[in-house]
Structures are given as structure tokens and as C-alpha cells.
Scaffold this active site. Structure first.
Site, PDB file in Angstrom:
ATOM      1  N   THR A 159      43.856  39.850  37.358  1.00  0.00           N
ATOM      2  CA  THR A 159      44.918  39.677  38.302  1.00  0.00           C
ATOM      3  C   THR A 159      45.329  38.125  37.977  1.00  0.00           C
ATOM      4  O   THR A 159      45.978  37.725  37.028  1.00  0.00           O
ATOM      5  CB  THR A 159      44.321  39.985  39.583  1.00  0.00           C
ATOM      6  OG1 THR A 159      43.256  39.121  39.985  1.00  0.00           O
ATOM      7  CG2 THR A 159      44.461  41.201  40.048  1.00  0.00           C
TER       8      THR A 159
ATOM      9  N   LYS B 204      36.507  41.257  35.980  1.00  0.00           N
ATOM     10  CA  LYS B 204      37.445  40.588  36.436  1.00  0.00           C
ATOM     11  C   LYS B 204      37.136  39.542  37.639  1.00  0.00           C
ATOM     12  O   LYS B 204      36.278  40.368  38.390  1.00  0.00           O
ATOM     13  CB  LYS B 204      38.721  41.323  36.610  1.00  0.00           C
ATOM     14  CG  LYS B 204      38.727  42.294  37.700  1.00  0.00           C
ATOM     15  CD  LYS B 204      39.075  41.836  39.201  1.00  0.00           C
ATOM     16  CE  LYS B 204      40.519  40.879  39.016  1.00  0.00           C
ATOM     17  NZ  LYS B 204      40.863  40.581  40.703  1.00  0.00           N
TER      18      LYS B 204
ATOM     19  N   THR C  33      35.406  38.581  45.131  1.00  0.00           N
ATOM     20  CA  THR C  33      36.824  39.219  44.561  1.00  0.00           C
ATOM     21  C   THR C  33      36.418  39.647  42.954  1.00  0.00           C
ATOM     22  O   THR C  33      37.100  39.034  42.301  1.00  0.00           O
ATOM     23  CB  THR C  33      38.042  38.561  44.713  1.00  0.00           C
ATOM     24  OG1 THR C  33      38.202  38.488  45.963  1.00  0.00           O
ATOM     25  CG2 THR C  33      39.203  39.650  44.454  1.00  0.00           C
TER      26      THR C  33
ATOM     27  N   GLU D 101      39.831  29.858  39.874  1.00  0.00           N
ATOM     28  CA  GLU D 101      41.368  29.451  40.148  1.00  0.00           C
ATOM     29  C   GLU D 101      41.367  28.032  40.129  1.00  0.00           C
ATOM     30  O   GLU D 101      40.569  27.291  40.945  1.00  0.00           O
ATOM     31  CB  GLU D 101      41.907  30.266  41.422  1.00  0.00           C
ATOM     32  CG  GLU D 101      42.158  31.712  41.253  1.00  0.00           C
ATOM     33  CD  GLU D 101      42.565  32.202  42.326  1.00  0.00           C
ATOM     34  OE1 GLU D 101      43.148  33.540  42.288  1.00  0.00           O
ATOM     35  OE2 GLU D 101      42.379  31.795  43.628  1.00  0.00           O
TER      36      GLU D 101
ATOM     37  N   ASN E 162      46.987  30.132  45.136  1.00  0.00           N
ATOM     38  CA  ASN E 162      46.749  31.069  46.168  1.00  0.00           C
ATOM     39  C   ASN E 162      48.165  30.697  47.256  1.00  0.00           C
ATOM     40  O   ASN E 162      48.351  31.639  47.997  1.00  0.00           O
ATOM     41  CB  ASN E 162      45.399  30.686  47.083  1.00  0.00           C
ATOM     42  CG  ASN E 162      44.315  30.951  46.153  1.00  0.00           C
ATOM     43  OD1 ASN E 162      44.188  32.472  46.252  1.00  0.00           O
ATOM     44  ND2 ASN E 162      43.587  30.447  45.363  1.00  0.00           N
TER      45      ASN E 162
ATOM     46  N   THR F 180      54.122  35.888  45.446  1.00  0.00           N
ATOM     47  CA  THR F 180      55.457  35.420  44.916  1.00  0.00           C
ATOM     48  C   THR F 180      55.331  35.175  43.381  1.00  0.00           C
ATOM     49  O   THR F 180      56.611  35.001  42.831  1.00  0.00           O
ATOM     50  CB  THR F 180      56.177  34.374  45.699  1.00  0.00           C
ATOM     51  OG1 THR F 180      55.217  33.224  45.394  1.00  0.00           O
ATOM     52  CG2 THR F 180      56.111  34.459  47.219  1.00  0.00           C
TER      53      THR F 180
END
Length: 410
Positions: free
Chosen positions: A157, A183, A194, A281, A405, A410
Site C-alpha cells: 500500500t 507488507k 498494519t 512512513e 497520512n 487522496t
């Protein structure tokens, strides 16, 4: 941004496992062909499959259905989509998860309860079932023993790189393989994070022992990482044993064969877990928080996560600022009864920064700065109250994490 040296390695095929990947255009706003986002994994007849799952109360429909199917029969197929979590989607979400299992079963000639569904992506959005239905036949058609890297990319993702690990060992002249993919990049915290993980071996392992093995391996790996302290709704880690290696079935945790398998399975899990942290991230630092000298392991774990999840520690890491006071504060509020601050010693890399209740006499800001300027950092804390130890892996907290995040949907 990704840190650490975690290149995608050569992947040894696992006899009895095939993987097929295709593009379904599942993520909102995407189109078929934009990127692979649908994976089917096939385990040969006679395989055993075990898993561990999120402890989030809002667990996704596929997690609920996986548990239901595993309780009924031996799984043969796994179907995984990225781009949509199918979480908090109510009765329709469960209907869609069941429909995906039924469709795979029809395509391969299996029973629906032999199929396990997995989803990852945006929470609260309905599954684009027409796209899933149209794409699944191609994923099945693409099944191949060499499909590991394509599958690793297909389950991503916000990940910036695919994550894989593969090991082999010899026993009685037979080669045993352990290979896996995962992942994960954000919403990373134990129980489980996650993340999705799929590990397979051609060893023959009895179902009860396989269930113990995956729990122990997850506890030493995926349950020892944190990027941001958030636990997801979809976390799943699956371990498949095909039994294709020409060796006796392993039914109890004793003997040389089990010891070798245990070490290989745990090593693959740890490599995958560290790869997730390295791809956290917005991460610019890969950080090991090592606790020793604890009265028991649980208090070591508590201190490790107190430091690893402290926003102030993580932002200091991002700034490469040797602000050791933030580390000490996080140790102090971890809730360890009777902790004697005078006995605590803290190292930043090889640099002693705290002892006897204050800054070490030998510490210099220049030495601390030299460690903080590195991409990979170890914070080592001796609690001075016993012989237990534990460790977790984490990242810093950067501007890019907020951007990723803030813009995720979007």
C-alpha cells in the site's frame, strides 16, 4: 523514504506453494493495469496453515472470516487485495469477503471454507467486487512457484519497496526451505501492526505445533516493531507447511530438526519485520531499543515501547539531536515499580550517556552527536535489576510521516 539495507533477496521457491498476481484497479481512483493489487496463493493438498491476527476490536471482515474458515478445515488458498481494507464495512463487508472466497473456490475446484481472504488499504470503503470478480481468473492463471516477488509488490500500500526473506538449511541430506513476504509501512505496532505476512516452508509440521510456531515467531518479530503506535484492523501473519520435503513430520518441539526449523522461521519473520520498520512512513532512522538488566521480560518490553513510541524521543531522532533527557523521561514513566534511577545505565550506540542517576562523566555532546547522525542507531538501556532482556525496532517521526497520512485517502 526508506532506511536500512533491506534489498529484496533471491527467493527460494517452496515446493507445494504457487503465487499469482494481477491488477484489479481496487484502490479508489485507480484503474486496471495501474499496479498489481490482487494476489492468490495456493498451498498443495495436505498442507497445514496457521496464523495470528490483529487484536483490534474493529477487526476487518476478512480477519473474522479467516478465523472462521481456519476453525473448520485445512486451508488451500489465500486471496489478498491491497487498496481496500474491507474494515468497518458492516454486513456488506462480510458478504463481500465470503463472495471472494466462493469465487476463488469456483475457479480452482475447492470449497469456499478452504479459501482465506485478506485485505489491506483504506478503512470504511465498500469493496469493488465487480473489479475483483473480473480480475481473479487472471490471478489464478498466473499461479507460479516463482511468483514471490510479484506477490510482494502486489500486497503493498504505502510501502516504498517489496519485502521478502528466504532461507534454507540441511537436515539428513535434505534441503528445507523457508520463504516469506510481508507488507507494512504505517500504523505499525504490536498485536500486530498494519502488516500482512505470508511465510511458507516445505517441512512437514503437525497443525498444533505449527500454531505454536507462528505465535512464537510473531512474538519475536512482528510483535516487536513500532512505527507510530497504531494497531490496525487487518493485521495477519500466516505460516504454511506443505510437507513436500522428504523428512518425517515434526509433531513436538524437540529434536534437531525442529530446532533448525524454528531458527529459520524466526529469522525469516525477523528479517521481514525489520524490513517493515526500515520502510516506515517517512522514516530517516532505523532504531533498535535494547533493554537488559530487567527483573522480567515484561518490564523490559514495557520500557522498550515507552522509549520507542515516545513522540519526543522520535522527533529528537529525526532531528539527529542527542537529547538524552527525553530517553530518560520515557524510561521513568514506563511504570516500573521500584525502579532505582541510580542503577540505570543508558548507551547511545557505544557511548555511555547516563549512569548513577545523571549524565555520565565520560559523555560528550560530540560523541552523542556522532551516533545520532547515523542512519541506524541502537539505544541500549540497562535497568540494573535482573537478568531479563528484550528489544524492539522503531523509527523516527518525520514531516513526511504527517504528509503521507494526511494525504492517504487522496
Amino acid at each position: 523514504m526508506a532506511v536500512g539495507h533491506f534489498p529484496f533477496p533471491p527467493m527460494h521457491p517452496v515446493a507445494g506453494v504457487r503465487l499469482g498476481t494481477t491488477s484489479a484497479g481496487i484502490k479508489a481512483g485507480s484503474n486496471v493495469g495501474d499496479r498489481d493489487d490482487l494476489v492468490v496463493i495456493e498451498a498443495c493438498s495436505g498442507s497445514n496453515v496457521a496464523g495470528v491476527f490483529t487484536q483490534n476490536a474493529f477487526c476487518a471482515a476478512p480477519v473474522t472470516l479467516c478465523r472462521e474458515h481456519l476453525a473448520k478445515t485445512s486451508a488451500r488458498y489465500l486471496v489478498i487485495n491491497s487498496g481496500n481494507a474491507n474494515a468497518c464495512t458492516g454486513e456488506q463487508g462480510m458478504t463481500d469477503a465470503r463472495a471472494s472466497c466462493e469465487l476463488v473456490a469456483q475457479l480452482v475446484g475447492a470449497r469456499a471454507e478452504q479459501v482465506l481472504p485478506f485485505s489491506t488499504g483504506v478503512i470504511g470503503e465498500p469493496m469493488p467486487m465487480p473489479r475483483m470478480t473480473a480480475a481473479l481468473p487472471q490471478a489464478v492463471k498466473n499461479l507460479s512457484e516463482g511468483g514471490w516477488e510479484a506477490a510482494a509488490k502486489g500486497i503493498m500500500t504505502t510501502d516504498t519497496r517489496p519485502k521478502g526473506a528466504s532461507m534454507q538449511f540441511e537436515h539428513d541430506g535434505e534441503t528445507v526451505t523457508v520463504t516469506g513476504i510481508a507488507k507494512g509501512s504505517g500504523m505499525i505496532k504490536p498485536n500486530m501492526a498494519t502488516m500482512l505476512g505470508y511465510i511458507a516452508t516445505d517441512a512437514k509440521v503437525a497443525q498444533p505445533l505449527l500454531e505454536q510456531l507462528v505465535k512464537k515467531a510473531a512474538n519475536q518479530s512482528f510483535n516487536r516493531i513500532t512505527v507510530d503506535g497504531d494497531t490496525s484492523t487487518n493485521d495477519s501473519c500466516m505460516l504454511i507447511a506443505t510437507g513436500k520435503a522428504n523428512l518425517p513430520e515434526i509433531a513436538d518441539p524437540s529434536g534437531e530438526l525442529f530446532a533448525k526449523l524454528y531458527n529459520a522461521v524466526v529469522a525469516v519473520h525477523i528479517q521481514l519485520a525489520q524490513s517493515i520498520v526500515g520502510d516506515g512512513e517517512g522514516a530517516t532512522k532505523f532504531v533498535t531499543v535494547q533493554i537488559e538488566g530487567g527483573a522480567d521480560r515484561s518490564e523490559c518490553t514495557r520500557v522498550a515501547y515507552s522509549v520507542a513510541q515516545s513522540p519526543l524521543v522520535k522527533t529528537a531522532l529525526f532531528a539527529s539531536d542527542p537529547n538524552w533527557g527525553r530517553i530518560v523521561a520515557a524510561i521513568g514513566y514506563a511504570g516500573i515499580d521500584g525502579l532505582d534511577a541510580e542503577k540505570v545505565r543508558v548507551h547511545l550506540g557505544d557511548v555511555l550517556i547516563v549512569e548513577n542517576g545523571g549524565r555520565a562523566a565520560s559523555y560528550t555532546e560530540e560523541a552523542g552527536q556522532a551516533v545520532m547522525d547515523l542512519e541506524e542507531i541502537t539505544i541500549r538501556i540497562d535497568l540494573g535489576r535482573g537478568k531479563s532482556k528484550d528489544r524492539v525496532w522503531t523509527t523516527d517521526l518525520s514531516h513526511e510521516y504527517v504528509t503521507i497520512n494526511a494525504e492517504y485517502r487522496t
